[in-house]
Scaffold this motif. Structure first.
Motif, mmCIF file in Angstrom:
data_model
loop_
_atom_site.group_PDB
_atom_site.id
_atom_site.type_symbol
_atom_site.label_atom_id
_atom_site.label_comp_id
_atom_site.label_asym_id
_atom_site.label_seq_id
_atom_site.Cartn_x
_atom_site.Cartn_y
_atom_site.Cartn_z
ATOM 1 N N ASN A 1 24.064 -40.688 -19.729
ATOM 2 C CA ASN A 1 23.328 -39.848 -20.682
ATOM 3 C C ASN A 1 21.851 -39.850 -20.270
ATOM 4 O O ASN A 1 21.483 -40.458 -19.253
ATOM 5 N N GLU A 2 21.007 -39.179 -21.042
ATOM 6 C CA GLU A 2 19.603 -39.054 -20.632
ATOM 7 C C GLU A 2 18.895 -40.404 -20.581
ATOM 8 O O GLU A 2 18.097 -40.668 -19.674
ATOM 9 N N HIS A 3 19.164 -41.267 -21.556
ATOM 10 C CA HIS A 3 18.546 -42.598 -21.566
ATOM 11 C C HIS A 3 18.938 -43.377 -20.324
ATOM 12 O O HIS A 3 18.093 -43.989 -19.648
ATOM 13 N N ARG B 1 17.294 -42.038 -17.078
ATOM 14 C CA ARG B 1 15.902 -42.466 -16.874
ATOM 15 C C ARG B 1 15.841 -43.895 -16.349
ATOM 16 O O ARG B 1 14.933 -44.251 -15.589
ATOM 17 N N ASP C 1 10.164 -40.448 -12.243
ATOM 18 C CA ASP C 1 9.671 -40.629 -13.600
ATOM 19 C C ASP C 1 9.478 -39.243 -14.213
ATOM 20 O O ASP C 1 8.413 -38.634 -14.072
ATOM 21 N N THR C 2 10.511 -38.743 -14.873
ATOM 22 C CA THR C 2 10.463 -37.398 -15.430
ATOM 23 C C THR C 2 11.401 -37.311 -16.622
ATOM 24 O O THR C 2 12.377 -38.054 -16.707
ATOM 25 N N ASP C 3 11.096 -36.396 -17.539
ATOM 26 C CA ASP C 3 11.972 -36.133 -18.672
ATOM 27 C C ASP C 3 12.799 -34.864 -18.474
ATOM 28 O O ASP C 3 13.612 -34.513 -19.325
ATOM 29 N N ASP C 4 12.601 -34.190 -17.360
ATOM 30 C CA ASP C 4 13.338 -32.957 -17.090
ATOM 31 C C ASP C 4 14.739 -33.310 -16.580
ATOM 32 O O ASP C 4 14.868 -33.968 -15.533
ATOM 33 N N PRO C 5 15.803 -32.903 -17.283
ATOM 34 C CA PRO C 5 17.155 -33.287 -16.884
ATOM 35 C C PRO C 5 17.525 -32.844 -15.473
ATOM 36 O O PRO C 5 18.189 -33.584 -14.736
ATOM 37 N N LEU D 1 15.793 -35.163 -13.128
ATOM 38 C CA LEU D 1 16.441 -36.469 -13.193
ATOM 39 C C LEU D 1 17.726 -36.472 -12.377
ATOM 40 O O LEU D 1 18.003 -37.405 -11.614
ATOM 41 N N LEU E 1 24.168 -34.210 -21.980
ATOM 42 C CA LEU E 1 23.008 -33.845 -22.797
ATOM 43 C C LEU E 1 23.391 -33.528 -24.240
ATOM 44 O O LEU E 1 22.637 -32.853 -24.944
#
Length: 285
Positions: free
Chosen positions: A184-186, A189, A195-199, A202, A217
């Motif tokens: 998952n997103e967590h 990361r 170091d990014t929040d863009d899926p 990532l 997502l």
């Protein structure tokens, strides 16, 4: 029964105690629950049942010599899962304590019990016996189990689907063997070099550490990264009832379709659709 299967799931079996609340309590706060129920769970057990609906599946794990252990085995057999290599261990079976709020979100605490007693010396011969095309495993089992599964897959040229939940540091060779790494997103990361929040970024970054990657997502679908491509998978929007086990449904269905030589993007579409239907389904027992 030791006949070959398409999918082998190496993982945990737990009895889940679920309490429904209007909202999650803050630290130090008490809230009233609306209902309490039990169901059979554990990431390994959930994923095995999901895969078994589509492909011959075996589960490798451990339960206690207690009534809960018998119930867990019976539930797997009823779902068509080969439990020949679910071992009986002294002590209690695993348990999970789950809070589910009105938004369908959850918080989970797991007491591993017998799951912690599974040994690599049991897992390797079990994998030899069932000879799967795809092996699916997670991180609720001890680290040495994940490492043994990885070594077996590498030594036998079998596909490893790794769902690294709960997150923990992993040897580089374990991540590199994952094809795909399902996060998952967590979790993405945690494992991604970028170091990014863009899926999409990532997912692309995860290709530096894994053979391929799928990031789930939730209502936004999923992202698949394989080779030189990153692809977004959309899902139908539904009313969410309970997200507990949705990731396990996704992983099990994905593993089953990959045994049929379905390409990763198409298999992810099918898995995402199954998980979307699952979160909209009431599952109280």
């Amino acid at each position: 029964m030791n006949s070959p299967v398409d999918v082998a799931v190496v993982g945990t079996l737990n009895v889940d105690l679920i309490i429904r609340v209007t909202r999650m309590p803050d630290v130090g706060e008490t809230v009233l629950g609306r209902s309490v129920s039990q169901r059979l769970g554990g990431k390994g057990a959930n994923q095995a049942l999901a895969a078994a609906g589509l492909a011959p599946t075996a589960l490798i794990g451990a339960v206690g010599r207690d009534e809960e252990g018998e119930r867990l085995l019976a539930g797997q057999r009823a779902g068509g899962v080969d439990v020949t290599h679910v071992f009986r261990a002294d002590g209690a079976s695993g348990r999970a304590f789950i809070e589910v709020d009105d938004a369908g979100d959850n918080r989970i605490i797991v007491s591993p019990g017998a799951n912690r007693l599974l040994r690599p010396t049991q897992v390797r011969p079990a994998l030899d016996a069932v000879s799967p095309k795809v092996v699916l495993t997670q991180l609720e089992s001890p680290p040495e189990i994940t490492e043994a599964v990885t070594a077996w897959c590498s030594g036998h040229a079998r596909r490893l689907l790794l769902n690294p939940s709960p997150v923990t540091d992993l040897p580089t060779y374990v991540l590199a063997a994952a094809d795909p790494l399902v996060v998952n997103e967590h979790e993405a990361r945690f494992y991604a070099p970028a170091d990014t929040d863009d899926p999409d970024a990532l997912a692309r970054s995860l290709l530096a550490v894994a053979g391929s990657a799928v990031i789930t997502l939730g209502a936004e679908g999923a992202v698949v990264a394989e080779g030189d491509t990153v692809r977004r998978i959309d899902v139908e929007q539904v009313r969410v009832v309970d997200t507990t086990g949705a990731g396990d449904m996704f992983a099990g269905v994905l593993a089953a379709h990959l045994t049929r030589d379905v390409e990763l993007g198409a298999a992810t579409e099918l898995a995402a659709a199954a998980a979307t239907e699952y979160v909209a389904r009431p599952r109280e027992i």
